[in-house]
Write a protein that holds these residues in place. Structure first.
Motif, mmCIF file in Angstrom:
data_model
loop_
_atom_site.group_PDB
_atom_site.id
_atom_site.type_symbol
_atom_site.label_atom_id
_atom_site.label_comp_id
_atom_site.label_asym_id
_atom_site.label_seq_id
_atom_site.Cartn_x
_atom_site.Cartn_y
_atom_site.Cartn_z
ATOM 1 N N THR A 296 6.622 7.166 19.562
ATOM 2 C CA THR A 296 6.483 6.247 18.441
ATOM 3 C C THR A 296 7.037 6.850 17.159
ATOM 4 O O THR A 296 7.172 8.062 17.026
ATOM 5 N N ARG B 62 8.248 2.771 20.712
ATOM 6 C CA ARG B 62 7.497 1.781 19.953
ATOM 7 C C ARG B 62 7.339 2.210 18.491
ATOM 8 O O ARG B 62 7.415 3.394 18.175
ATOM 9 N N THR C 94 4.790 1.991 14.996
ATOM 10 C CA THR C 94 3.355 1.937 14.705
ATOM 11 C C THR C 94 3.041 0.983 13.566
ATOM 12 O O THR C 94 1.921 0.978 13.066
ATOM 13 N N LEU D 249 0.462 -1.868 20.233
ATOM 14 C CA LEU D 249 0.559 -0.681 21.083
ATOM 15 C C LEU D 249 -0.394 -0.760 22.276
ATOM 16 O O LEU D 249 -0.391 0.112 23.133
#
Length: 194
Positions: A31, A76, A78, A84
């Motif tokens: 992330t 991904r 945040t 998530l």
């Protein structure tokens, strides 16, 4: 926790490579606070360090990378921690964690549940004041956590003039945060010398 340019993303990428190679068919996530940071800092570190023959294919539509040993990596951001949720993960690397919300860290911890793997989570970041990273990893370090620092000047691969130029430009507090990797409160202070 390291200063700017100290090689944080490279260390995170090396740790991810080590985990993936040692644990076939594991699922992990990497992330960053935004896709811009993923694209500008995190992903280039992975491409620089990981051997091309290790990867089987990157899928931009769902931001996943398949590894030849059956492992998978989810990339991904945040910015919306609740997005998530869902996957069962063996490992997590949060790059520039201090710029992500605490909620993202908490949600991600709940994903470390892929059966049959040692669960690990590591964070790389430059400090961002006295935020949740300071609280969890410096001020109230738990028994199963560890905390490591490295200054920008300790990176032997930087140009010789990099640190002196920044030090001449930054205020004392901002230099302590950005170059020494220290947690300081720079809000309300000028970042640069005029």
């Amino acid at each position: 926790v390291r200063g700017v340019g100290a090689g944080k993303s490279s260390v995170g990428a090396m740790k991810a490579l080590e985990y993936v190679v040692q644990h076939p068919k594991s699922v992990g996530t990497i992330t960053a606070p935004s896709y811009k940071i993923l694209d500008d800092a995190t992903w280039p570190s992975i491409k620089e360090i990981w051997p091309e023959e290790l990867t089987r294919g990157f899928h931009p539509s769902n931001m996943t990378l398949d590894i030849v040993n059956g492992s998978k990596i989810l990339f991904r951001t945040t910015d919306d921690p609740d997005m998530l949720r869902g996957p069962n993960l063996a490992w997590i690397w949060m790059d520039e964690a201090a710029y992500s919300p605490l909620r993202a860290f908490e949600v991600l911890q709940g994903r470390l549940r892929q059966t049959g793997y040692p669960h690990q989570m590591w964070l790389t970041t430059t400090p961002n004041g006295f935020n949740w990273v300071y609280d969890k990893f410096k001020k109230n370090l738990k028994a199963n956590y560890s905390f490591h620092t490295w200054r920008t000047v300790d990176n032997p691969y930087l140009p010789v003039e990099f640190v002196p130029n920044l030090r001449a430009s930054y205020s004392e507090l901002y230099a302590r945060e950005q170059l020494e990797g220290e947690f300081v409160n720079v809000s309300g202070n000028a970042y640069f010398k005029f």
